[in-house]
Write an enzyme that holds these catalytic residues in place. Structure first.
Site, short mmCIF file in Angstrom:
data_model
loop_
_atom_site.label_atom_id
_atom_site.label_comp_id
_atom_site.label_asym_id
_atom_site.label_seq_id
_atom_site.Cartn_x
_atom_site.Cartn_y
_atom_site.Cartn_z
N TYR A 103 2.70 9.88 0.04
CA TYR A 103 3.95 9.60 0.51
C TYR A 103 5.14 9.71 -0.18
CZ TYR A 103 0.24 6.72 3.00
OH TYR A 103 -0.98 6.08 3.53
N LYS A 117 -3.14 5.71 -3.79
CA LYS A 117 -4.20 6.73 -3.40
C LYS A 117 -3.81 7.87 -4.10
CE LYS A 117 -3.69 4.54 1.06
NZ LYS A 117 -2.07 4.38 1.20
N GLN A 129 -11.04 2.47 3.02
CA GLN A 129 -9.85 2.13 3.83
C GLN A 129 -10.05 3.22 5.03
OE1 GLN A 129 -5.41 3.32 3.73
NE2 GLN A 129 -5.80 1.54 2.37
N ASP A 155 0.91 -1.19 -0.01
CA ASP A 155 -0.03 -0.17 0.08
C ASP A 155 0.80 1.31 -0.04
OD1 ASP A 155 -2.89 0.97 0.99
OD2 ASP A 155 -1.23 2.19 1.94
N TRP A 160 -6.52 1.17 8.13
CA TRP A 160 -5.30 1.85 8.32
C TRP A 160 -4.84 2.03 9.90
CZ3 TRP A 160 -5.10 6.72 10.66
CH2 TRP A 160 -5.98 7.49 10.33
N SER A 161 -3.62 2.03 10.05
CA SER A 161 -2.99 2.10 11.40
C SER A 161 -3.60 1.13 12.36
CB SER A 161 -3.36 3.44 11.91
OG SER A 161 -2.59 4.32 11.52
N LEU A 206 -2.23 -1.17 14.20
CA LEU A 206 -1.80 -1.11 15.80
C LEU A 206 -1.79 0.35 16.34
CD1 LEU A 206 1.39 -3.47 14.25
CD2 LEU A 206 -0.78 -4.07 15.66
N GLY A 207 -2.69 1.14 15.94
CA GLY A 207 -2.80 2.66 16.51
C GLY A 207 -1.44 3.17 16.46
N ASN A 260 4.54 -9.83 12.00
CA ASN A 260 3.01 -9.28 11.60
C ASN A 260 2.33 -10.23 10.77
OD1 ASN A 260 3.70 -7.42 13.51
ND2 ASN A 260 4.09 -5.65 11.80
N HIS A 301 -7.75 9.42 -1.44
CA HIS A 301 -6.90 9.13 0.07
C HIS A 301 -8.09 9.74 1.08
CE1 HIS A 301 -2.60 8.95 1.59
NE2 HIS A 301 -3.43 8.66 2.63
P1 NAD Z 1 0.34 0.97 12.37
O1 NAD Z 1 -0.89 0.90 13.12
O2 NAD Z 1 0.73 0.10 11.15
O3 NAD Z 1 1.78 1.10 13.11
C1 NAD Z 1 2.86 1.28 12.57
C2 NAD Z 1 3.86 1.62 13.77
O4 NAD Z 1 3.75 0.34 14.63
C3 NAD Z 1 5.44 1.71 13.51
O5 NAD Z 1 5.96 2.58 14.37
C4 NAD Z 1 6.02 0.47 13.41
O6 NAD Z 1 7.34 0.56 13.86
C5 NAD Z 1 5.27 -0.05 14.87
N1 NAD Z 1 4.91 -1.72 14.52
C6 NAD Z 1 4.63 -2.57 13.50
N2 NAD Z 1 4.75 -3.69 13.95
C7 NAD Z 1 5.19 -3.75 15.05
C8 NAD Z 1 5.63 -4.99 15.84
N3 NAD Z 1 5.39 -6.07 15.31
N4 NAD Z 1 6.08 -4.42 16.99
C9 NAD Z 1 6.31 -3.51 17.49
N5 NAD Z 1 5.89 -2.38 16.94
C10 NAD Z 1 5.65 -2.69 15.66
O7 NAD Z 1 0.59 2.55 11.82
P2 NAD Z 1 0.44 3.07 10.14
O8 NAD Z 1 1.99 2.99 9.56
O9 NAD Z 1 0.37 4.44 10.23
O10 NAD Z 1 -0.53 2.37 9.33
C11 NAD Z 1 -0.47 1.32 8.45
C12 NAD Z 1 -0.49 1.78 6.98
O11 NAD Z 1 -1.97 2.20 6.71
C13 NAD Z 1 0.16 2.85 6.41
O12 NAD Z 1 1.57 2.39 6.32
C14 NAD Z 1 -0.39 3.21 5.42
O13 NAD Z 1 0.03 2.45 4.14
C15 NAD Z 1 -1.75 3.24 5.77
N6 NAD Z 1 -2.40 4.42 6.10
C16 NAD Z 1 -3.35 4.98 5.40
C17 NAD Z 1 -4.13 6.25 5.93
C18 NAD Z 1 -5.07 6.53 5.04
O14 NAD Z 1 -5.64 7.94 5.19
N7 NAD Z 1 -5.69 6.20 4.02
C19 NAD Z 1 -3.59 6.83 7.12
C20 NAD Z 1 -2.68 6.27 7.94
C21 NAD Z 1 -1.91 4.91 7.35
#
Ligand code: NAD
Length: 273
Positions: free
Chosen positions: A48, A73, A154, A43, A180-181, A183-184, A235, A104
């Site tokens: 980005y 996006k 998304q 993604d 998305w996010s 894992l917060g 993961n 997006h």
């Molecule tokens: P996420 O919830 O995936 O968290 C990422 C964080 O968690 C990073 O700091 C990473 O180092 C940590 N992490 C990941 N795996 C881990 C593990 N096993 N142990 C410990 N720490 C761990 O947040 P994100 O990256 O913001 O979201 C995921 C994806 O969603 C983004 O990369 C992007 O592609 C998408 N996204 C889309 C939007 C949107 O508006 N559509 C917004 C934000 C993110």
């Protein structure tokens, strides 16, 4: 890996790799690692500034293009700008097509933006089209104005922010709920949650694996990000166990409607409808 089939018949892995906040100079390496670890859904986004590096990694990977699912996006408003943006993204990523392109966030002219996506879909530049950060009313507006239904929305979703109303609405409309996010963004409260910790112990998994598996078991498309190869592998290693129905109910009870914050209210999917 588990797969989902979109409302247009296109098949996608349910689980993939997100590239938000991965600096362009390290993106190629990170995506190469992710592909090596077994990810087949990547993604990215115009916003980005790393579409080119994602494309480099895919093209150099030696993996057949049709075995990879690539999402990007659009960050453009209106027909003309979006039409040009799609072509620029294809050039940047050195691709003939994207598997999925989503808007997006809601734009001042989302209808014009979607019109350009639909046109690109019809000529095969995009295998499927969808939305991101659209609430119920905004998704409805798109559905009321176009023949081509969005395949996904998304939206921010984790075990702490489950988006239950949107989840139900999307399922009822045969649109895939993508998180998305998941894992917060690595929030401490989630990583230290006692229920997640006890399930992690029971299944001999880590808390992130538990939190990610919950979303997948809910049939939510999920794309965590990380530049750490060990975390990437961990993961992905979530397909060898299943929660019981009772555990799923307990996990549903962890919803706090608590997200990472900082997003405009208009993008908040928990608006009552
Ligand atoms: P996420 O919830 O995936 O968290 C990422 C964080 O968690 C990073 O700091 C990473 O180092 C940590 N992490 C990941 N795996 C881990 C593990 N096993 N142990 C410990 N720490 C761990 O947040 P994100 O990256 O913001 O979201 C995921 C994806 O969603 C983004 O990369 C992007 O592609 C998408 N996204 C889309 C939007 C949107 O508006 N559509 C917004 C934000 C993110």
């Amino acid at each position: 890996m588990k797969y989902l089939t979109f409302n247009n018949g296109v098949k996608t892995p349910i689980f993939g790799f997100g590239t938000y906040r991965i600096q362009p100079r390290i993106t190629e390496g990170a995506v190469v690692e992710a592909l090596k670890a077994g990810y087949r859904l990547i993604d990215t986004a115009q916003a980005y500034s790393n579409e080119a590096e994602v494309g480099n990694a895919i093209n150099k990977s030696g993996i057949k293009r049709e075995d990879i699912f690539l999402t990007t996006k659009a960050q453009t408003s209106g027909y003309r700008e979006t039409k040009n943006g799609i072509d620029e993204s294809l050039i940047h990523a050195q691709q003939d097509y994207f598997d999925l392109m989503i808007i997006h966030w809601p734009m001042s002219d989302s209808l014009g933006t979607y019109q350009a996506l639909e046109e690109a879909y019809q000529v095969g530049k995009l295998r499927s089209i969808g939305l991101s950060n659209f609430n119920h009313d905004q998704v409805n507006e798109i559905m009321n104005n176009f023949d081509t239904k969005p395949v996904v929305d998304q939206i921010e979703t984790s075990v702490f922010k489950q988006q239950k109303k949107m989840h139900k609405y999307l399922i009822e409309n045969n649109i895939v709920h993508e998180s998305w996010s998941p894992l917060g963004e690595g929030m401490k409260a989630l990583f230290n949650d006692p229920t997640l910790l006890s399930l992690a112990e029971k299944y001999n998994k880590t808390v992130p694996q538990i939190a990610l598996h919950f979303l997948v078991q809910e049939n939510i498309m999920t794309i965590p990000g990380s530049t750490n190869p060990l975390h990437m592998k961990d993961n992905l290693d979530i397909f060898d166990f299943e929660f019981t129905a009772e555990e799923m109910e307990t996990l549903r009870g962890l919803d706090q409607k608590r997200g990472i914050g900082g997003w405009p209210a208009s993008m908040d999917q928990e608006l009552d409808y």
